[in-house]
Design an enzyme around this catalytic site. Structure first.
Site, PDB file in Angstrom:
ATOM      1  N   SER A 222      -1.837  -7.719  -4.309  1.00  0.00           N
ATOM      2  CA  SER A 222      -1.572  -9.146  -4.540  1.00  0.00           C
ATOM      3  C   SER A 222      -0.364  -9.628  -3.725  1.00  0.00           C
ATOM      4  O   SER A 222       0.694  -9.878  -4.279  1.00  0.00           O
ATOM      5  CB  SER A 222      -1.421  -9.454  -6.033  1.00  0.00           C
ATOM      6  OG  SER A 222      -0.498  -8.602  -6.677  1.00  0.00           O
TER       7      SER A 222
ATOM      8  N   SER B 220       0.840  -1.190   0.000  1.00  0.00           N
ATOM      9  CA  SER B 220       0.000   0.000   0.000  1.00  0.00           C
ATOM     10  C   SER B 220       0.883   1.251   0.000  1.00  0.00           C
ATOM     11  O   SER B 220       1.870   1.328   0.723  1.00  0.00           O
ATOM     12  CB  SER B 220      -0.886  -0.014   1.254  1.00  0.00           C
ATOM     13  OG  SER B 220      -1.771   1.062   1.242  1.00  0.00           O
TER      14      SER B 220
ATOM     15  N   LYS C  44       1.303   2.201  -7.097  1.00  0.00           N
ATOM     16  CA  LYS C  44       0.703   1.367  -8.148  1.00  0.00           C
ATOM     17  C   LYS C  44      -0.366   2.123  -8.935  1.00  0.00           C
ATOM     18  O   LYS C  44      -0.364   2.092 -10.169  1.00  0.00           O
ATOM     19  CB  LYS C  44       0.088   0.094  -7.527  1.00  0.00           C
ATOM     20  CG  LYS C  44       1.090  -0.838  -6.907  1.00  0.00           C
ATOM     21  CD  LYS C  44       0.440  -2.049  -6.264  1.00  0.00           C
ATOM     22  CE  LYS C  44      -0.516  -1.721  -5.148  1.00  0.00           C
ATOM     23  NZ  LYS C  44       0.058  -0.995  -4.004  1.00  0.00           N
TER      24      LYS C  44
ATOM     25  N   ALA D 139       2.799   2.363  -2.413  1.00  0.00           N
ATOM     26  CA  ALA D 139       4.031   2.263  -3.203  1.00  0.00           C
ATOM     27  C   ALA D 139       3.958   3.064  -4.501  1.00  0.00           C
ATOM     28  O   ALA D 139       4.986   3.455  -5.049  1.00  0.00           O
ATOM     29  CB  ALA D 139       4.351   0.803  -3.517  1.00  0.00           C
TER      30      ALA D 139
END
Length: 177
Positions: A88, A16, A20, A18
């Site tokens: 994931s 979380s 993405k 990072a």
């Protein structure tokens, strides 16, 4: 719109905060400008819209991931580039995604914990630090780092444009674009 012979999936994984979602949006914009069909599958949006009551147990996370894997597979086989933005946390599930989808680029995006805490786009680290939530991926929850991702990104050291270029370069190198 340029038709690809075959689509492929760009799987953005990481803890979380990072980066993405930021990368997914910028990458989708760049690919659209290249005149290819692209779709972003954001894990948070899919969860919120399809099954908001689903929890965060290992089983619930795996089920959520399998649904996203199926969606990415359908898009990819129909000539669309699927950009998956999903924590994931389990290596086994990401390897399953790779086997199921086929043409696949795993992008491990990370930043040091202190940077992720500072960013904290959803306020999750703040809650975890206060003890209001437990098991936050990247803080006190499980995250199994990819062993051999096609692309590694430290979002504290690269600009979003550099990140996009790294992913597109890899897609070109693999013959996907």
């Amino acid at each position: 719109m340029k038709n690809l012979k075959k689509g492929f999936t760009i799987w953005l994984t990481g803890p979380s905060g990072a980066g993405k979602t930021t990368l997914a949006k910028k990458l989708a914009k760049k690919l659209s400008e290249m005149n290819v069909r692209v779709e972003v599958l954001d894990g948070d949006e899919i969860r919120r819209n399809l099954y908001p009551e689903l929890g965060f147990s290992r089983e619930a996370r795996e089920m959520h991931n399998r649904i996203v894997i199926h969606m990415a597979k359908l898009l990819s086989r129909n000539g669309v580039i699927a950009i998956v933005s999903l924590i994931s946390p389990y290596r086994e599930v990401r390897e399953y995604a790779r086997r199921e989808i086929g043409d696949f680029i795993e992008v491990y995006i990370n930043a040091p914990l202190e940077v992720r805490i500072e960013r904290d786009p959803k306020g999750l680290y703040s809650k975890a630090i206060k003890g209001e939530i437990k098991g936050l991926t990247g803080y006190d929850g499980v995250y199994e780092e990819p062993e051999t991702p096609e692309v590694r990104i430290d979002s504290s050291k690269m600009t979003p444009d550099e990140e996009v270029a790294a992913v597109i370069d890899k897609a070109n190198e693999l013959g996907y674009l």
